[in-house]
Structure formats: structure tokens, C-alpha cells
Design a protein around this motif. Structure first.
Motif, mmCIF file in Angstrom:
data_model
loop_
_atom_site.group_PDB
_atom_site.id
_atom_site.type_symbol
_atom_site.label_atom_id
_atom_site.label_comp_id
_atom_site.label_asym_id
_atom_site.label_seq_id
_atom_site.Cartn_x
_atom_site.Cartn_y
_atom_site.Cartn_z
ATOM 1 N N SER A 184 -5.599 -37.362 -19.147
ATOM 2 C CA SER A 184 -4.441 -38.254 -19.176
ATOM 3 C C SER A 184 -4.837 -39.729 -19.039
ATOM 4 O O SER A 184 -3.977 -40.601 -19.047
ATOM 5 N N LEU A 185 -6.143 -39.999 -18.901
ATOM 6 C CA LEU A 185 -6.564 -41.407 -18.778
ATOM 7 C C LEU A 185 -6.435 -42.096 -20.133
ATOM 8 O O LEU A 185 -6.676 -41.501 -21.167
ATOM 9 N N PRO A 186 -6.061 -43.385 -20.108
ATOM 10 C CA PRO A 186 -5.885 -44.105 -21.373
ATOM 11 C C PRO A 186 -7.219 -44.293 -22.106
ATOM 12 O O PRO A 186 -8.220 -44.663 -21.501
ATOM 13 N N GLU A 187 -7.183 -44.033 -23.397
ATOM 14 C CA GLU A 187 -8.396 -44.067 -24.209
ATOM 15 C C GLU A 187 -8.909 -45.496 -24.411
ATOM 16 O O GLU A 187 -10.112 -45.746 -24.414
ATOM 17 N N ASP A 188 -7.973 -46.461 -24.532
ATOM 18 C CA ASP A 188 -8.368 -47.808 -24.961
ATOM 19 C C ASP A 188 -9.270 -48.538 -23.967
ATOM 20 O O ASP A 188 -10.064 -49.392 -24.341
ATOM 21 N N ILE A 189 -9.157 -48.171 -22.670
ATOM 22 C CA ILE A 189 -10.038 -48.806 -21.687
ATOM 23 C C ILE A 189 -11.487 -48.505 -22.017
ATOM 24 O O ILE A 189 -12.356 -49.364 -21.929
ATOM 25 N N TYR A 190 -11.723 -47.263 -22.411
ATOM 26 C CA TYR A 190 -13.095 -46.869 -22.732
ATOM 27 C C TYR A 190 -13.590 -47.596 -23.977
ATOM 28 O O TYR A 190 -14.736 -48.006 -24.058
ATOM 29 N N GLU A 191 -12.689 -47.740 -24.926
ATOM 30 C CA GLU A 191 -13.049 -48.464 -26.138
ATOM 31 C C GLU A 191 -13.526 -49.866 -25.783
ATOM 32 O O GLU A 191 -14.573 -50.318 -26.215
ATOM 33 N N ALA A 192 -12.749 -50.519 -24.930
ATOM 34 C CA ALA A 192 -13.096 -51.878 -24.518
ATOM 35 C C ALA A 192 -14.452 -51.897 -23.835
ATOM 36 O O ALA A 192 -15.300 -52.747 -24.102
ATOM 37 N N ALA A 193 -14.663 -50.902 -22.947
ATOM 38 C CA ALA A 193 -15.925 -50.853 -22.209
ATOM 39 C C ALA A 193 -17.092 -50.632 -23.154
ATOM 40 O O ALA A 193 -18.171 -51.205 -22.989
ATOM 41 N N LEU A 237 -17.237 -51.526 -26.244
ATOM 42 C CA LEU A 237 -17.473 -52.783 -26.964
ATOM 43 C C LEU A 237 -18.262 -53.749 -26.098
ATOM 44 O O LEU A 237 -19.074 -54.524 -26.584
ATOM 45 N N ASP A 238 -18.002 -53.679 -24.790
ATOM 46 C CA ASP A 238 -18.734 -54.552 -23.862
ATOM 47 C C ASP A 238 -20.125 -54.017 -23.572
ATOM 48 O O ASP A 238 -20.817 -54.524 -22.691
ATOM 49 N N ARG A 239 -20.516 -52.958 -24.234
ATOM 50 C CA ARG A 239 -21.826 -52.348 -24.069
ATOM 51 C C ARG A 239 -22.085 -51.874 -22.641
ATOM 52 O O ARG A 239 -23.188 -52.023 -22.116
ATOM 53 N N ALA A 240 -21.046 -51.331 -22.022
ATOM 54 C CA ALA A 240 -21.234 -50.760 -20.685
ATOM 55 C C ALA A 240 -21.948 -49.421 -20.835
ATOM 56 O O ALA A 240 -21.667 -48.659 -21.753
ATOM 57 N N SER A 241 -22.897 -49.137 -19.946
ATOM 58 C CA SER A 241 -23.629 -47.868 -20.016
ATOM 59 C C SER A 241 -22.713 -46.734 -19.570
ATOM 60 O O SER A 241 -21.663 -46.962 -18.964
ATOM 61 N N ALA A 242 -23.139 -45.517 -19.862
ATOM 62 C CA ALA A 242 -22.331 -44.360 -19.491
ATOM 63 C C ALA A 242 -22.092 -44.329 -17.982
ATOM 64 O O ALA A 242 -20.985 -44.071 -17.506
ATOM 65 N N TRP A 243 -23.135 -44.637 -17.227
ATOM 66 C CA TRP A 243 -23.014 -44.625 -15.773
ATOM 67 C C TRP A 243 -22.049 -45.704 -15.297
ATOM 68 O O TRP A 243 -21.218 -45.472 -14.420
ATOM 69 N N GLN A 244 -22.162 -46.895 -15.934
ATOM 70 C CA GLN A 244 -21.255 -47.989 -15.556
ATOM 71 C C GLN A 244 -19.815 -47.620 -15.858
ATOM 72 O O GLN A 244 -18.914 -47.874 -15.054
ATOM 73 N N ARG A 245 -19.631 -46.992 -17.019
ATOM 74 C CA ARG A 245 -18.268 -46.584 -17.372
ATOM 75 C C ARG A 245 -17.725 -45.600 -16.340
ATOM 76 O O ARG A 245 -16.583 -45.670 -15.936
ATOM 77 N N PHE A 246 -18.592 -44.677 -15.905
ATOM 78 C CA PHE A 246 -18.164 -43.697 -14.907
ATOM 79 C C PHE A 246 -17.825 -44.373 -13.580
ATOM 80 O O PHE A 246 -16.742 -44.163 -13.013
ATOM 81 N N ARG A 247 -18.764 -45.223 -13.092
ATOM 82 C CA ARG A 247 -18.575 -45.876 -11.800
ATOM 83 C C ARG A 247 -17.386 -46.831 -11.785
ATOM 84 O O ARG A 247 -16.593 -46.864 -10.849
ATOM 85 N N ARG A 248 -17.280 -47.639 -12.854
ATOM 86 C CA ARG A 248 -16.309 -48.726 -12.852
ATOM 87 C C ARG A 248 -14.939 -48.321 -13.372
ATOM 88 O O ARG A 248 -13.939 -48.932 -13.030
ATOM 89 N N ARG A 295 -9.572 -41.507 -8.761
ATOM 90 C CA ARG A 295 -9.568 -41.442 -7.306
ATOM 91 C C ARG A 295 -8.348 -40.720 -6.718
ATOM 92 O O ARG A 295 -8.504 -39.845 -5.864
ATOM 93 N N PRO A 296 -7.130 -41.067 -7.175
ATOM 94 C CA PRO A 296 -5.969 -40.373 -6.583
ATOM 95 C C PRO A 296 -6.046 -38.860 -6.762
ATOM 96 O O PRO A 296 -5.749 -38.104 -5.830
ATOM 97 N N ALA A 297 -6.477 -38.423 -7.943
ATOM 98 C CA ALA A 297 -6.577 -36.980 -8.188
ATOM 99 C C ALA A 297 -7.652 -36.359 -7.302
ATOM 100 O O ALA A 297 -7.462 -35.270 -6.752
#
Lengths: 279, 311
Positions: free
Chosen positions: B204-213, B215-226, B233-235
Motif C-alpha cells: 500500500s506504500l505509494p510508488e512515486d516516492i521510490y521513483e523519486a529516490a 532518480l536521486d540515485r539512492a542505493s537500495a539500502w538507503q531507500r530501505f532505511r530512509r 514503522r506504524p505497521a
């Protein structure tokens, strides 16, 4: 390219391990239920064997048949489901739709009752039921099963009642229908699906319960989860029969679980989402 | 509802609107009370009344085996409890059992959910198979593990251990291994729960945030952490709270496997309260243990809910 391929293979391996780990104990019980005792005890474990229904025949129709216990389980689960739904549907409607003072507190109370450890309920209830002679009776077990089935059913149903559009109700009410009629004719049909899902879960929880059953059961009322113990004693374990009984005890809940597949997450997390306010 | 009041008031009488509104509100209250009464009476009878009665019995010596010693003892049961070594041991076992099973469920469940989320095919297998353990009765699960999985030699786990060169082990007879076994069984049964809930919230998480990340060349780990972890977290906290409450009052899957043994090696506080009351028939002291369990539950859930509110 080869790194990507390695990743895919690793993923596949991990997936297989977990799927096997979850399915295996269940599949293994099914296989063992189709073996003779000596095949169950074979070392190394036998994957290929001559299947037989002997164990099922023995546990169902032999001496010490578990048919009465299966019947006990059915009566307890069906009885609990009926009583629970009769009480939970109106209560959930009131909590979801009507305005009255203390509504918030009422909702909180329903949730808070679940904090009480079951062992803390059964100790006093054992004393009470013993005094009124309700140990080893269906009414005794069904009554105490309400302690966990009611809060669960109420909260699950509230979530479905809240989903129906308010306008339908107002329209019916404007047409001069009484409140009870509106509830019965207009609202209930709208939440049929939710009611069905709730029935599945209440039945499932009642079928699986063990602590209350083990304390309150006796020679008349002994559900299959408790009766299983007869197949494992200090002197000997009746391996194939135990496997057959396990499979019989698992069968209804596995079928219901797979049927209610799409709703299972909602059924498992009900109350928690509402508990600390919406997110 | 407000429009209802106006239109009906116009038609029926000249009564002031506020009065009519009050009548309607009163009717609604009465209707609500009638609908709620059966369920709330049942809940009062099956939860609130037992709680009060439990606290009452915890102030008595109530020995079903020796009725002649029974009587009011005030806070004696609680004083005994504070210096009861078996109580403190069972509390420790409870905390180890709860802490380890919940941590394992969340870590494995989250890792698997992330893995399955990335899968293009085969998600359906996980969705179906994950349902199997969670719908089973813990009593049946316990029996299956105790026999076909953990029995020496032909039990599959022992068979694997022998073939892995570890040798045959007494999985349920050795105190440490018995504890490991009951923790493993609980984890086996309930990790699918964490997995399914976390997979649902991942989906249910929004897809577009990942797209942005991306594009910003965030690593897989960074995407997970950030991104993923904060959004999830709530879940995760909800899973922790629900699983903790269940693990603290786990019963069938320990009772059927080890019955708390060997000795008291796997006796969580919940099981101690049961054994004291129904095996040793000291209902008064058993009640005090159940009250202690309730207090522990309240303290732990208080801490967890505070964590949930804290950022």
C-alpha cells in the motif's frame, strides 16, 4: 548479468526454503496419517510408502473413536458463533453508527477486555462453573468463549458497518421505516460479506481454543484439540492415529482459512488499527 | 440527521425544533442502549466479573487438595510471590520467550515481505502457504512438532541434525534445547502473520516516492532505511504490540510440547499460573500469579504504546 542471475537463484533458494518450512510439518502430518505405525517410525523417514486409510478408520470407527470429540468441537464452535453473532451484530451497529454518550468509552472497554490474560479468566470461572455444576457442559464452555469471541467480532463488524454509505440509512429512515426495520432490511444486507467473514473467524477461533477447553472439558464435552492427548501417553504414542486426528482437526480451519484468504489480514489485525486511533 | 429533524418537525407539529431534536437524540440513545445491552452484559459477565473475582481469590488461601487450610490471608500470596524463585524464573522465561519470538517474527517476516514484494512471479504461493500455520490450533501445532518433527531419530528435525553431523539430540529433554524448540515452534507458526501484515502494508506504500529516490540515485539500502522503514514503522509497531500480547499469554503450543518442562525450563509465567491452579490445585496463589501476569502485561503494553506515540 551473472550477478543478477546469482541474485535470482539466491532468491529462489530462500523462497523455497521458507515455503517448504511452512508447508512441510502440515504435509508431513498428512503423509504420516496415511502410513502404518512402523512406516511412521522408519529410519530414515519414508517418503515413498504404501498408503493406507487404516489410521483414519481406527480413529473414526474403532474403539475410543474421536467422532464424539469432533461433534463436541462442532457444537462448541457453532454454538459460540451463533451466540456471538446475535450479540455482536447489534452492538457493532450501535458503535459504528449511532450517537450516544459514552460511545468512545464503550469502544475502549471492548478493546481493553482483551488485555486480560485468559488464565486470569479461567481460574475464577472454573470456581464459578464448578459451583453451579457447569463444568463439562456446552453452556459453560460457550459462555466463557464469549470473552474472546465477542470483542473480536464486534470490532471486525464495526469496520464493515463503517464502510456502508450513510445516505441509504437516512433515506430509509425518511421513508418512515423504524430504526429496527432499517437495521434489519437495509443495513444488514449491506454487510452480508462482513458478517460472513466474521462468522468464519469466530468459528475458527472457537475451534482452535485450547486453554479453556482443557480446564472445562470432561467425559461429555471434550473437543478434538483436547482429545488428541489420548494418543500420546507416557507408555506409548499411537503415531499414525495421532497424525490422522491432527489432520482431522486441521481440515476445517485450513479450508476456512483458504476460503477467507483475502480477508485474513483484516481478520488477524482487527482492533489493533483502531486501538490507538486512526493512522 | 439534522435535515431529518427539520423536515419531520415541520410536518408533524409546531413543537420547537430543539425539543424535537432532543426527543430524536433520546430515542437514538435508547435504541443504542438496547442494541448494546446483550453484548455488554456478556462482556461484563465473562471479563470484568472474572477480573474482580480473580483479585478477590488472590487474597485467599484456596487449596483444593487441602480445603481445611483455606481462608482469608490478605496480601500473603503476594508476599510469598515476591520471594518465590519459581515466579522470578518464570517471569524471566516469559521475557526471553516473548522477546525472542517477537524479534524473530518481525525480522524474518519483514525480510521475507521485502523479498516477496520484489518477486514478479510466485507471490501467490506465499500468500496461500503463509495462511496455513496461522489458522491452525496452537495445540495441534504443538502436538505435530513434539512428535513428527522433534522426536529422536525419525523426527524430521532430528533426522536433519543427524545428517548435518550434529548427532541425535534430545530436543525436548534438554533445558536449553527445549527452550529453543518452543521458541522455534512459536516463530514457525506466527512469522507468516508478521509477513502477511507487512506485505500488505508494503503493497500500500505509494510508488512515486521510490521513483523519486531512484532518480536521486539512492542505493537500495538507503531507500530501505530512509523511505521504507519510516513508512512501515506504524505497521511494524502494531505487529510488535499484537505479537507481544499473544506471546505473553502463549499456552497451548508450550503445554502440548513440554508442559513447561523439563523441570521449569520452558515454564512461562502464564503456564506457571495454570500449573499452580490446576495441577497443584492452589487456586489462591495461582490467582495471585495471574494478577502478576496481568500487571506485567499492562506494564509492557504501556511501554509499547508509549513507543508507538514517540517519534
Amino acid at each position: 548479468m551473472s550477478a543478477k542471475r546469482l541474485r535470482i537463484i539466491a532468491l529462489l533458494a530462500i523462497s523455497t526454503v521458507f515455503l517448504l518450512a511452512w508447508a512441510f510439518p502440515i504435509v508431513w502430518s498428512v503423509l504420516n496419517s496415511l502410513k502404518t505405525d512402523s512406516d511412521v517410525l522408519a529410519y530414515p523417514p519414508k517418503l515413498v510408502f504404501a498408503p493406507t486409510l487404516e489410521a483414519y478408520r481406527d480413529v473414526l470407527f474403532g474403539s475410543g473413536s474421536i467422532l464424539p470429540n469432533l461433534l463436541s468441537s462442532v457444537i462448541i464452535s457453532v454454538g459460540t458463533t451463533i451466540v456471538t453473532m446475535l450479540m455482536a451484530v447489534p452492538a457493532a451497529y450501535a458503535l459504528a453508527r449511532l450517537r450516544f454518550r459514552g460511545k468512545k468509552f464503550a469502544g475502549f472497554y471492548v478493546l481493553a477486555t482483551q488485555m486480560l490474560p485468559p488464565v486470569g479468566i479461567i481460574i475464577p470461572y472454573f470456581l464459578v462453573l464448578r459451583n453451579i455444576g457447569w463444568i463439562d457442559t456446552y453452556q459453560g464452555i460457550i459462555l466463557i468463549y464469549l470473552s474472546f469471541s465477542l470483542p473480536f467480532a464486534i470490532w471486525l463488524l464495526v469496520s464493515y458497518f463503517e464502510d456502508i454509505p450513510l445516505e441509504m440509512e437516512e433515506a430509509a429512515y425518511l421513508d418512515g421505516a423504524s430504526r429496527l426495520k432499517t437495521l434489519w432490511r437495509i443495513i444488514i444486507p449491506q454487510v452480508r460479506g462482513g458478517i460472513a467473514v466474521t462468522i468464519v473467524f469466530v468459528f475458527l477461533n472457537a475451534w482452535n481454543e485450547f486453554l479453556f477447553a482443557v480446564v472445562l472439558s470432561g467425559n461429555t464435552v471434550r473437543p478434538v484439540t483436547v482429545a488428541m492427548f489420548n494418543f500420546v501417553s507416557v507408555e506409548q504414542t499411537l503415531w499414525a492415529k495421532l497424525a490422522a486426528v491432527s489432520v482431522l482437526a486441521m481440515l476445517p480451519v485450513v479450508v476456512l482459512g483458504v476460503v477467507a484468504q483475502k480477508h485474513i489480514v483484516k481478520g488477524l489485525t482487527v482492533g489493533a488499527v483502531k486501538g490507538g486511533g486512526r493512522r | 440527521m439534522a435535515t431529518t429533524a427539520v423536515t419531520s418537525a415541520e410536518i408533524t407539529s409546531e413543537a420547537p425544533r430543539s425539543d424535537f431534536g432532543r426527543v430524536l437524540a433520546q430515542r437514538e440513545r435508547r435504541f443504542a442502549a438496547a442494541l448494546l445491552a446483550p453484548a455488554f452484559l456478556a462482556l461484563l459477565a465473562t471479563t470484568t466479573f472474572p477480573l474482580l473475582f480473580l483479585i478477590y481469590t488472590s487474597a485467599f488461601r484456596m487449596d483444593l487438595a487441602m480445603p481445611f487450610t483455606n481462608g482469608f490471608v490478605g496480601s500473603e500470596n503476594y508476599q510469598v510471590l515476591l520471594s518465590d524463585e519459581r515466579f522470578w524464573t518464570s517471569l524471566l522465561v516469559s521475557l526471553v520467550y516473548t522477546g525472542s519470538t517477537v524479534a524473530l517474527q518481525v525480522i524474518i517476516g519483514l525480510a521475507l515481505a521485502l523479498l516477496v514484494m520484489d518477486m514478479k512471479r510466485g507471490q501467490g504461493w506465499f500468500r496461500v502457504i503463509a495462511i496455513l500455520p496461522v489458522v491452525l490450533s496452537p495445540a495441534v501445532v504443538g502436538m505435530i512438532w513434539r512428535t513428527f518433527m522433534l522426536a529422536p531419530e525419525f523426527g524430521i528435525v532430528d533426522f536433519l541434525a543427524i545428517n548435518a553431523g550434529l548427532g541425535s539430540k534430545n530436543w525436548l529433554g534438554d533445558p536449553t534445547l527445549a527452550m529453543v524448540s518452543v521458541i522455534a515452534i512459536h516463530t514457525w507458526q506466527w512469522t507468516p502473520f508478521a509477513f502477511m501484515v507487512l506485505l500488505a502494508s508494503l503493497a500500500s506504500l505509494p510508488e512515486d516516492i521510490y521513483e523519486a529516490a531512484r532518480l536521486d540515485r539512492a542505493s537500495a539500502w538507503q531507500r530501505f532505511r530512509r523511505i521504507t522503514l519510516p513508512l512501515l514503522r506504524p505497521a511494524i509497531v502494531m505487529v510488535i504490540i499484537m505479537r507481544t500480547m499473544v506471546a505473553l499469554t502463549a499456552f497451548a503450543a508450550i503445554f502440548t510440547v513440554t508442559a513447561g518442562g523439563p523441570g521449569t525450563a520452558t515454564e512461562i509465567l502464564n503456564l506457571y499460573a495454570y500449573r499452580k491452579s490446576f495441577t497443584e490445585l492452589s487456586i489462591g496463589y495461582g490467582s495471585a500469579l495471574a494478577v502478576a501476569l496481568l500487571i506485567v502485561t499492562i506494564i509492557i503494553s504501556g511501554i509499547l504504546f508509549a513507543m508507538r506515540r514517540a517519534k
